[in-house]
Design a protein around this motif. Structure first.
Motif, mmCIF file in Angstrom:
data_model
loop_
_atom_site.group_PDB
_atom_site.id
_atom_site.type_symbol
_atom_site.label_atom_id
_atom_site.label_comp_id
_atom_site.label_asym_id
_atom_site.label_seq_id
_atom_site.Cartn_x
_atom_site.Cartn_y
_atom_site.Cartn_z
ATOM 1 N N ILE A 382 -13.963 -22.190 -66.868
ATOM 2 C CA ILE A 382 -13.077 -23.308 -66.537
ATOM 3 C C ILE A 382 -12.353 -23.736 -67.807
ATOM 4 N N LYS A 387 -7.439 -27.040 -66.041
ATOM 5 C CA LYS A 387 -8.330 -27.027 -64.877
ATOM 6 C C LYS A 387 -8.189 -25.727 -64.077
ATOM 7 N N CYS A 400 -16.122 -23.398 -53.057
ATOM 8 C CA CYS A 400 -15.374 -24.600 -53.470
ATOM 9 C C CYS A 400 -15.098 -25.419 -52.226
ATOM 10 N N ARG A 402 -13.014 -28.557 -50.937
ATOM 11 C CA ARG A 402 -11.875 -29.386 -51.323
ATOM 12 C C ARG A 402 -11.355 -30.109 -50.084
ATOM 13 N N LEU A 433 -8.115 -25.626 -59.994
ATOM 14 C CA LEU A 433 -9.001 -26.692 -59.521
ATOM 15 C C LEU A 433 -8.253 -27.999 -59.388
ATOM 16 N N ASP A 437 -12.959 -31.618 -56.560
ATOM 17 C CA ASP A 437 -13.449 -30.349 -56.027
ATOM 18 C C ASP A 437 -14.949 -30.238 -56.325
ATOM 19 N N ILE A 439 -17.920 -27.519 -56.692
ATOM 20 C CA ILE A 439 -18.100 -26.093 -56.942
ATOM 21 C C ILE A 439 -19.586 -25.778 -56.893
ATOM 22 N N VAL A 506 -15.339 -31.657 -60.201
ATOM 23 C CA VAL A 506 -14.249 -31.619 -61.181
ATOM 24 C C VAL A 506 -13.546 -32.964 -61.179
#
Length: 507
Positions: A382, A387, A400, A402, A433, A437, A439, A506
């Motif tokens: 990352i 991002k 992920c 989102r 990202l 988010d 992960i 994130v």
């Protein structure tokens, strides 16, 4: 001893018969006595009624007795059995007719009267003029007791019919004497029969006992032989037990040494794992659920932070326990060498280089002559400023979530190690990202855990659905839910594999 027992048994039977017989004789005597008394009572009543019917036609008052000798003649002439007699008594209690009296002569009638079944006593003058009396007359002076029936002849005179109670009882006793003689004869017969019967029974049972004694003796001899055999076996078993105890102690000591060594290996493995202090500049909060099946683990997590980026990996080595732990040490060493020392920044190339080093270190060959050990893993890089995220996987994907949408990024279908179908290099996936988010990197241990009512695997689809449900919670809360769900699903079943899940948000 035998003769004594026979005599005792015979005597007992005779005593029992005698008790029964004397009981019968006593009851018979009482029955005969009661029957004779009842018969006398009825006779007295009948005699009195007949005399009264005869006299009531001639006599209306006491004065009539003074001029007529009929009643006195009847009293003198009628001889009743059992020393009985007839007399007439006025309401003042004076005898006006009876044996030995002359007409016009009177004398006191002195007995006390007692009705049958009663305890109260009274004199003849207390009888009512119309009262019929049946009971006892007690002549205390003469020492005599009579069975008596009294009926009214008219308003002034009563008729008394007497029979001596003692003579009646002597008659009853005469009937019992033959029974006693019969009882003695039967007693002798019973004793004779009992003696010879018991003799036959004893002989019969003595024969049986003799046979049983022989059988018992044989059985005891067999038991003695078996006892000796069991004692010999016990001695042998005791020796074997001592050997087993010594072996157990030896194995326990060896096991302790091995366990201590593995515990030390665990400390070494944990010392090589990085601390969970990922930079807050790029990752808001995170969790690592790390649950080895054994003391040491074949799964391991790894990360390294550079100034501009952070590298995170979730790795599942072949096997678990000590073999898996050795593989994890190799993996950690090679990752430090590739990423930290060589500063490689491409996710796919990191997995390619790691595969080369493992194949070389383990001497693996496609021909199958070498070991087939390797690693399934998910690795991401990352970039802090942009991002942007790189991802590369060996069998294992990245998830992920989102805006409540689940995005799955698949890895290559090959491990980090020798494989029959190695399709070139590992692919690097690039993702942009966004804030919030979630992960997730993980091994297959959680999804492969057996449990539930049917003892089946938890499965990947249920695992992904669970991550989707809890993605909005804080990461530490997600970790708790994952633990509780696994515990409820697993129940009493054993953990089948190492479990590793890394989750972070994130900002």
């Amino acid at each position: 001893m035998r003769r004594r027992f026979q005599i005792l048994l015979t005597f007992s039977m005779v005593i029992i018969f005698q008790i029964a017989f004397w009981g019968f004789a006593f009851l018979s005597k009482k029955y005969i006595h009661d029957e004779i008394v009842e018969q006398v009572k009825n006779d007295n009543k009948v005699i009195g009624e007949q005399i009264i019917r005869l006299m009531q036609k001639s006599y209306l008052s006491k004065a009539d007795f003074e001029t007529d000798l009929t009643l006195q003649h009847l009293c003198d002439s009628i001889k009743l059995p059992n020393g009985g007699f007839i007399c007439a008594v006025d309401k003042a209690g004076n005898l006006v007719a009876g044996p030995g009296l002359t007409p016009g002569m009177t004398m006191p009638f002195t007995p006390t009267l007692q009705a049958h079944g009663q305890t109260d006593q009274f004199v003849p003058a207390e009888l009512k003029s119309d009262q019929i009396f049946n009971g006892l007359a007690n002549f205390k002076k003469e020492g005599r007791t009579d069975l008596v029936s009294s009926l009214p002849l008219n308003d002034e005179v009563r008729l008394f019919v007497h029979q001596n109670k003692d003579i009646i009882e002597q008659r009853a006793a005469k009937y019992v004497k033959p029974l006693l003689l019969i009882g003695l004869v039967i007693t002798f017969i019973v004793g004779f029969f009992a003696y010879f019967t018991t003799n036959r029974i004893i002989n019969k049972y003595e024969s049986k006992i003799e046979v049983q004694n022989r059988e018992l003796k044989d059985a005891l001899e067999e038991i003695r032989l078996q006892k000796d055999e069991i004692e010999n076996k016990n001695i042998s078993l005791e020796k074997q037990k001592n050997i087993a105890v010594e072996q157990h102690k030896k194995i326990a000591h060896q096991n302790k040494e091995i366990t201590d060594s593995i515990q030390y290996a665990k400390r070494i493995q944990h010392a090589t794992l990085p601390k969970i202090e990922i930079s807050k500049a790029i990752i808001d909060d995170h969790f690592i659920l790390f649950m080895p099946r054994d003391i040491v683990s074949g799964d391991f997590y790894w990360y390294h932070e550079f100034d501009e980026c952070v590298v995170i990996a979730a790795v599942d080595c072949t096997g678990h326990g000590v073999p898996g732990a050795f593989m994890s040490m190799i993996g950690i060493t090679f990752l430090n060498e590739i990423v930290v020392e060589n500063e490689m920044r491409d996710a796919g190339k990191i997995l390619d280089e790691l595969r080369k080093k493992i194949i070389h270190a383990l001497g693996q060959k496609r021909t199958g002559g070498g070991a087939s050990d390797g690693m399934d893993m998910a690795l991401c890089i990352i970039e802090k400023s942009t991002k942007r995220m790189q991802f590369s996987g060996a069998f294992n994907p990245l998830i992920c979530i989102r805006n409540e949408e689940l995005i799955s990024v698949k890895g290559n279908r090959m491990p980090v190690g020798i494989y029959a179908r190695m399709d070139g290099n590992f692919e690097t996936h690039n993702l942009q990202l966004e804030s919030n988010d979630s992960i997730y990197l993980f091994s297959d241990g959680y999804a492969d855990q057996f449990g539930g009512s049917k003892g089946r695997k938890f499965l990947s689809k249920n695992f992904r659905s669970l991550l989707h449900q809890i993605s909005t919670l804080p990461m530490e809360e997600q970790k708790k839910v994952l633990r509780i769900t696994l515990k409820d699903w697993q129940g009493e079943m054993s953990q089948v594999d190492d479990i590793l899940i890394i989750g972070f948000k994130v900002i």
